[in-house]
Design a protein around this motif. Structure first.
Motif, mmCIF file in Angstrom:
data_model
loop_
_atom_site.group_PDB
_atom_site.id
_atom_site.type_symbol
_atom_site.label_atom_id
_atom_site.label_comp_id
_atom_site.label_asym_id
_atom_site.label_seq_id
_atom_site.Cartn_x
_atom_site.Cartn_y
_atom_site.Cartn_z
ATOM 1 N N UNK A 159 0.815 -1.163 -0.126
ATOM 2 C CA UNK A 159 0.158 0.031 -0.036
ATOM 3 C C UNK A 159 0.936 1.253 0.041
ATOM 4 N N UNK A 160 0.626 2.101 -0.892
ATOM 5 C CA UNK A 160 1.301 3.448 -0.738
ATOM 6 C C UNK A 160 1.116 4.179 0.136
ATOM 7 N N UNK A 161 1.835 4.234 1.238
ATOM 8 C CA UNK A 161 1.435 4.746 2.528
ATOM 9 C C UNK A 161 1.612 6.024 2.354
ATOM 10 N N UNK A 162 2.655 6.929 1.527
ATOM 11 C CA UNK A 162 2.594 8.259 1.647
ATOM 12 C C UNK A 162 1.168 8.966 1.456
ATOM 13 N N UNK A 163 0.558 8.282 0.109
ATOM 14 C CA UNK A 163 -0.990 8.606 -0.158
ATOM 15 C C UNK A 163 -1.894 8.514 0.820
ATOM 16 N N UNK A 164 -1.730 7.471 1.346
ATOM 17 C CA UNK A 164 -2.517 7.421 2.742
ATOM 18 C C UNK A 164 -2.538 8.279 3.534
ATOM 19 N N UNK A 165 -1.363 8.481 3.889
ATOM 20 C CA UNK A 165 -1.129 9.933 4.942
ATOM 21 C C UNK A 165 -1.731 11.031 4.531
ATOM 22 N N UNK A 166 -1.254 11.419 3.121
ATOM 23 C CA UNK A 166 -1.953 12.641 2.616
ATOM 24 C C UNK A 166 -3.235 12.516 2.830
ATOM 25 N N UNK A 167 -3.808 11.513 2.349
ATOM 26 C CA UNK A 167 -5.187 11.538 2.195
ATOM 27 C C UNK A 167 -6.167 11.684 3.781
ATOM 28 N N UNK A 168 -5.277 11.124 4.709
ATOM 29 C CA UNK A 168 -5.686 11.339 6.031
ATOM 30 C C UNK A 168 -5.644 12.962 6.428
ATOM 31 N N UNK A 169 -4.821 13.552 6.081
ATOM 32 C CA UNK A 169 -4.522 14.890 6.372
ATOM 33 C C UNK A 169 -5.525 15.798 5.689
ATOM 34 N N UNK A 170 -5.919 15.313 4.528
ATOM 35 C CA UNK A 170 -6.906 16.232 3.685
ATOM 36 C C UNK A 170 -8.446 15.847 4.571
ATOM 37 N N UNK A 171 -8.490 14.631 4.913
ATOM 38 C CA UNK A 171 -9.997 14.693 5.804
ATOM 39 C C UNK A 171 -9.724 15.261 7.208
ATOM 40 N N UNK A 172 -8.757 15.217 7.794
ATOM 41 C CA UNK A 172 -8.781 15.974 9.269
ATOM 42 C C UNK A 172 -8.372 17.572 9.000
ATOM 43 N N UNK A 173 -7.905 17.873 7.977
ATOM 44 C CA UNK A 173 -7.633 19.502 7.669
ATOM 45 C C UNK A 173 -9.166 19.757 7.284
ATOM 46 N N UNK A 174 -9.941 19.305 6.597
ATOM 47 C CA UNK A 174 -11.242 19.591 5.979
ATOM 48 C C UNK A 174 -12.159 19.630 7.130
ATOM 49 N N UNK A 175 -12.234 18.598 8.228
ATOM 50 C CA UNK A 175 -12.719 18.769 9.146
ATOM 51 C C UNK A 175 -12.600 19.948 10.035
ATOM 52 N N UNK A 176 -11.277 20.304 10.374
ATOM 53 C CA UNK A 176 -10.946 21.378 10.996
ATOM 54 C C UNK A 176 -11.498 22.669 10.414
ATOM 55 N N UNK A 177 -11.254 22.821 8.800
ATOM 56 C CA UNK A 177 -11.926 23.875 8.137
ATOM 57 C C UNK A 177 -13.408 23.986 8.452
ATOM 58 N N UNK A 178 -13.966 22.952 8.420
ATOM 59 C CA UNK A 178 -15.573 22.903 8.433
ATOM 60 C C UNK A 178 -16.044 23.361 10.063
ATOM 61 N N UNK A 179 -15.043 22.912 11.037
ATOM 62 C CA UNK A 179 -15.376 23.545 12.277
ATOM 63 C C UNK A 179 -15.427 25.059 12.551
ATOM 64 N N UNK A 180 -14.163 25.609 11.608
ATOM 65 C CA UNK A 180 -13.987 26.988 11.744
ATOM 66 C C UNK A 180 -15.194 27.594 10.877
#
Lengths: 405, 621
Positions: free
Chosen positions: B187-208
């Motif tokens: 599994x391409x771990x880099x992209x997995x991490x990147x996508x997790x970052x996307x989800x996490x940051x989007x949720x933070x942005x939504x919270x704001x």
């Protein structure tokens, strides 16, 4: 066409002029009066930026008129990043290394107090321009510190005097949970009780500064069924309180007295949702028709292309104070400046201001009025200028309040 | 009845807001093990971007919600950008080092936001169609609150489905448990991490963004929200999204009803709850006992090396230079040097517990502040002289560490770190709230050195002597049997206990030792500034210490010294400039990228062996 020789001569000449000019500049620089200025520029830019613009304008005007005692003012301005320890370090540097004649500035009360204490220890003149804490001139006051802005006590007393004229008897208070909020509520209560002994205080809310849980706070205030509310929250907390309170009908049929809410720094961001009919202290800068004030506003607008805010006026008056004090002292000798500051009077856009000898507090006042909304923005109406001198305790009472040094 | 229901619903609405921020933080930590201080900045960006888009897009229901969604996604993209350009480079750095990078990001975003949106608070419009209130049992409830009450659980459900019912979610959960195995399976771990970052940051942005109808977008949002977001994540259990939800509801409701009884409680409520939960349930409400902070991915730490002959000479030369400085330097240089020395001791004491001790402390300011307050209170109430004040300081801090340490050593990893933070926050709130004794926010003034030490030069020598001696003693302790036992306990708890060392009591002692030395630093600090305010106990001071230690390099004893000196000097230098935070943050990010092993580790790599001792072969970072 410029011949080669011509070019050479010109370059030489240009160089010479530059050298002469820079020596002249250096000679000039040697004759400046250095002022050390410290404030929380990055921590609270919404309030300190207008302040900076205010003093910049004053310095420019003073220097254009030939400076003070024939010397130009040079302000060395530094950012304390909102940390009292930093402010003291910077003060050390300004005094030890830059050899400034005096210190000025600060916004947060605790930073103001840190520098107040430094001034006492190092025996330097300090003009505390913005901090509101009563302690700066009273319980922690000292011989070297003078404060310009109307204090927490003065502004609370202004509101209490107006509140006493209202029929409301059951009051609730909401204030940020730190020294400023506590002092304001205490002052408001004591002045109101004195003027109208039958008032009662039925609820107190103390949200953490800038972390108000507005919904819950509004509900708690509502539950006490007060007739009047004294508000001390400001900035982001105020915006939340206003919106939540108006949705939930907290302010309907109730009088609200609100500290500082009429200041453009706090009123402008609320735009069309600014509360209506609140009794506030503030600064109705676009409606003051006084000639001195008008000249000041015009100059400010010409330089910065915006209207001045409360901070601008405080910054402007800070430099007027300094210029007047040095002028009166006739030198930048510390003891002469200290003597000059006691009872110093000068004309400012907000009228005549005097530094009381008894506690070193200036009599700069504030405008008291009601809020209203016009053309989609909050303004002050029915306002009057409350001269600070009328809201300070008498010299006798003040002596008891002031530290014994 | 209606009143209590209304208060309950208000609490739920606050809980939903809190949950949206916390869930993203929890997801990012759960997978990448990054303690992301910049999460609050993402939240702030969400609010500001939503403000901008609400004004651009056509007004109305579609425009409003469109703006919220666009703003959230944009924040997600910013998160991805940071992950690819920054965090990806430093996943393998020593433990917690990524925290320094997120600190740099916070500074940069603060100045960018000021530059783009200006200083004034930006008050957004009410949500179209949801601007009023409905009456429930006669009590007005804002319609928008009702929406939030629904939105929280909806997001929880969506996240749960995403993690449990999709292939992506399965992979992410696998990566959370065993990253190496996942990458070994192709599994391409880099992209997995990147996508997790996307989800996490989007949720933070939504919270704001979702906060826009409730509060004005302002420049203090980032730091105001981050503390509580961490608390929620920890109470719920790091990495557990349902846990975060449960914790949000707990805090929201306790807050809503708490202020009816004791209005001042809001100051510290969240941290009090966290402390209680962690003492009772060491891994949070729904967490699992695997949230290791140390050695997450980096190479094993090498044993400490004694000084080489050459470096000994260098140390003596440095000492001589420091002794000679007052002869040549002006008064302000001495003030600055005293500051640097004090923070060096602060950082060295923190490093002692973090490095050799292996116990990460997020609340080291508690001991610094207790020392300072101990001395200041002794002066104020007992009128003691300076020497006694400087003796009281380490005692007060040591006693504080004795109490807090007893609770803390029962935990491990990030939970321990957060309990130290809670202890520091509770200490802070006591200093802040107990106005009659501590002066509250107005602090304690007039704590100046005795006559003989009031000259800058005298005080500088006093500071130099105390800091020099303290650093020497700490170094001795690290090389003493106690220090070896401590380091052994860090590296292998089981083996240490098998040979009969009582690890818990060793660690408890280490806490007291670190407290005592931080207390000395605090005592010196208060006499150099003349006053003390609750700020010195606040999270910001603890974070400064963390950054010094990590920036310098946690794996060497020189690290915290290098870190403290460079951090303090850099700060003094850049604050003279406008927009200094972006410069400061930029420099920190630059160091992070070129020297992921910290400044001292970087120096070890490039300096000759006569200085560093034998280099470690085969260990690449």
């Amino acid at each position: 066409m410029i011949s080669r020789r011509g070019l050479f001569t010109r370059t030489l000449l240009g160089g010479l002029i530059a050298v002469v000019a820079s020596t002249a500049h250096m000679a000039n620089a040697a004759e400046t009066i250095k002022i050390g200025e410290i404030n929380s520029y990055t921590r609270l830019p919404a309030f300190t930026e207008p302040y900076r613009k205010g003093w910049e304008l004053a310095v420019e005007q003073i220097n254009k008129k030939g400076g003070v005692l024939g010397k130009q003012l040079e302000v060395i301005s530094r950012d304390d990043a909102g940390k009292p320890g930093n402010a003291v370090k910077i003060a050390e540097e300004l005094v030890a290394k830059e050899k400034v004649a005096l210190l000025a500035g600060t916004f947060f009360s605790h930073i103001g107090l840190a520098v107040t204490d430094f001034a006492k220890q190092k025996k330097v003149l300090f003009i505390a321009s913005e901090p509101l804490s009563d302690a700066i001139v009273w319980s922690k006051g000292n011989d070297y510190t003078f404060r310009l802005r109307p204090s927490t006590y003065m502004q609370s007393a202004m509101l209490a005097k107006e509140a006493a004229k209202l029929p409301a008897k059951r009051w609730a208070t909401v204030a940020p949970n730190y020294a400023y909020g506590k002092d304001a509520v205490k002052a408001f209560k004591s002045v109101l009780k004195e003027l109208k002994p039958d008032v009662e205080f039925v609820e107190e809310q103390w949200p953490a500064l800038f972390k108000i849980d507005a919904g819950a706070t509004v509900r708690a205030l509502e539950a006490a069924k007060p007739e009047g509310i004294f508000n001390v929250t400001f900035g982001g907390d105020l915006a939340k309180l206003v919106r939540e309170g108006s949705i939930r009908g907290l302010f309907e049929g109730r009088e609200v007295a609100s500290l500082l809410t009429g200041e453009p720094e706090y009123l402008d961001p609320l735009k069309a949702e600014a509360p209506e009919g609140w009794i506030v202290t503030g600064y109705p800068r676009d409606f003051i028709k006084d000639a001195t004030h008008q000249t000041y506003v015009d100059a400010y607008k010409a330089k910065f292309d915006e209207l001045p805010k409360t901070g601008s006026l405080v910054g402007y008056n800070t430099m007027l104070t300094i210029a007047a004090a040095i002028e009166k002292a006739g030198s930048t000798d510390r003891d002469k400046m200290l003597a000059a500051m006691k009872g110093l009077t000068f004309d400012s856009p907000s009228g005549k201001v005097t530094y009381r000898p008894v506690d070193h507090q200036s009599t700069m006042g504030a405008w008291v009025g009601r809020t209203a909304v016009k053309d989609g923005k909050g303004i002050m109406v029915d306002w009057f200028y409350a001269d600070g001198a009328d809201y300070l305790p008498s010299a006798e009472k003040t002596k008891a309040l002031r530290a014994s040094n | 009845m209606g009143f209590y229901l209304a208060q309950f619903l208000t609490g739920l609405a606050s809980a939903s807001s809190l949950f949206l921020v916390a869930s993203g933080l929890s997801i990012i930590f759960g997978v990448t093990r990054i303690v992301n201080f910049a999460h609050g900045s993402f939240f702030m960006l969400g609010a500001y971007l939503a403000y901008t888009f609400v004004n651009i897009l056509p007004h109305g229901v579609l425009g409003f919600w469109g703006a919220i969604i666009v703003a959230s996604l944009l924040v997600g993209v910013i998160g991805v950008f940071l992950e690819i350009t920054l965090f990806r480079r430093i996943y393998k750095a020593p433990e917690l080092f990524q925290l320094v990078a997120t600190f740099g990001v916070v500074l940069v975003i603060q100045d960018l936001a000021l530059w783009i949106w200006g200083a004034e608070d930006l008050f957004g419009p009410r949500a179209p169609g949801l601007g009023g209130a409905v009456r429930i049992l006669g009590e007005p409830i804002p319609q928008y609150d009702l929406l939030l009450i629904v939105l929280g659980p909806a997001v929880l459900l969506a996240v749960w489905l995403l993690f449990n019912k999709t292939r992506w979610g399965t992979l992410v959960r696998a990566a959370t448990q065993d990253r190496e195995m996942v990458s070994a399976l192709g599994v391409n771990q880099s992209w997995l991490f990147t996508s997790v970052f996307f989800v996490g940051s989007t949720l933070a942005g939504l919270g704001g963004a979702i906060q826009l109808p409730r509060e004005a977008a302002n420049l203090l949002m980032d730091l105001n929200v981050i503390g509580e977001a961490f608390v929620v994540v920890v109470i719920g259990g790091m990495g557990s999204v349902p846990g975060a939800f449960l914790a949000s509801v707990l805090i929201g409701e306790l807050n809503a009803f708490g202020i009816l009884i004791f209005p001042e409680i809001t100051l510290v409520l969240a941290f009090l709850v966290m402390a209680v939960v962690l003492v009772v349930r060491p891994w949070g409400l729904l967490g699992k006992p695997d949230a290791v902070l140390r050695g997450a991915d980096g190479p094993p730490e090498q044993p400490l090396k004694p000084f080489t002959a050459t470096s000994k000479y260098l140390v003596w030369a440095l000492a001589a230079a420091l002794l000679a400085t007052p002869a040549i330097a002006d008064e302000f240089v001495l003030v600055l040097l005293s500051d640097i020395l004090i923070f060096t001791l602060f950082a060295v004491s923190l490093h002692f517990i973090m490095g050799p001790g292996g116990l990460v402390s997020f609340g080291h300011a508690a001991y610094f502040g207790l020392g300072a307050y101990g001395a200041a209170l002794a002066v104020k109430y007992l009128g003691v002289d300076m020497i006694s004040g400087l003796v009281v300081a380490p005692i007060a801090a040591g006693l504080g560490a004795l109490v807090f340490g007893w609770f803390c050593v029962r935990l491990s990893g990030v939970y321990l770190a957060m309990l130290t933070l809670a202890a520091a926050q509770i200490t802070w709130s006591v200093a802040f709230q107990w106005q009659d004794v501590t002066g509250g926010d107005d602090g304690i003034l007039g704590i100046w050195p005795a006559e003989w030490a009031s000259e800058k030069m005298a005080y500088y020598y006093l500071t130099l002597a105390l800091v020099g001696a303290s650093v020497y003693v700490i170094r001795r302790i690290v090389y003493a049997p106690f220090g070896y036992a401590l380091r052994a306990g860090r590296d292998s708890q089981l083996r240490v206990e098998a040979i009969g060392i009582n690890l818990k009591s060793q660690q408890w002692m280490a806490f007291v030792i670190t407290g005592i030395f931080a207390g000395i630093a605090g005592g010196l600090y208060v006499y150099s500034k003349g006053s003390i305010f609750p700020d010195e106990l606040h999270i910001a001071r603890s974070v400064d210490g963390l950054i010094m230690v990590l920036l310098g390099g946690i794996q060497s004893l020189i690290g915290p010294i290098v870190g403290a000196v460079s951090f303090t000097m850099l700060e003094d230098l850049v604050t003279r400039l406008d927009y200094w935070r972006i410069i400061f943050g930029g420099v920190i990010l630059f160091i992070v990228v070129i020297a992921p092993e910290g400044l001292a580790g970087f120096a070890r790599k490039i300096l000759p062996e006569s200085l560093t001792g034998k280099k470690n072969e085969g260990v690449q970072i």
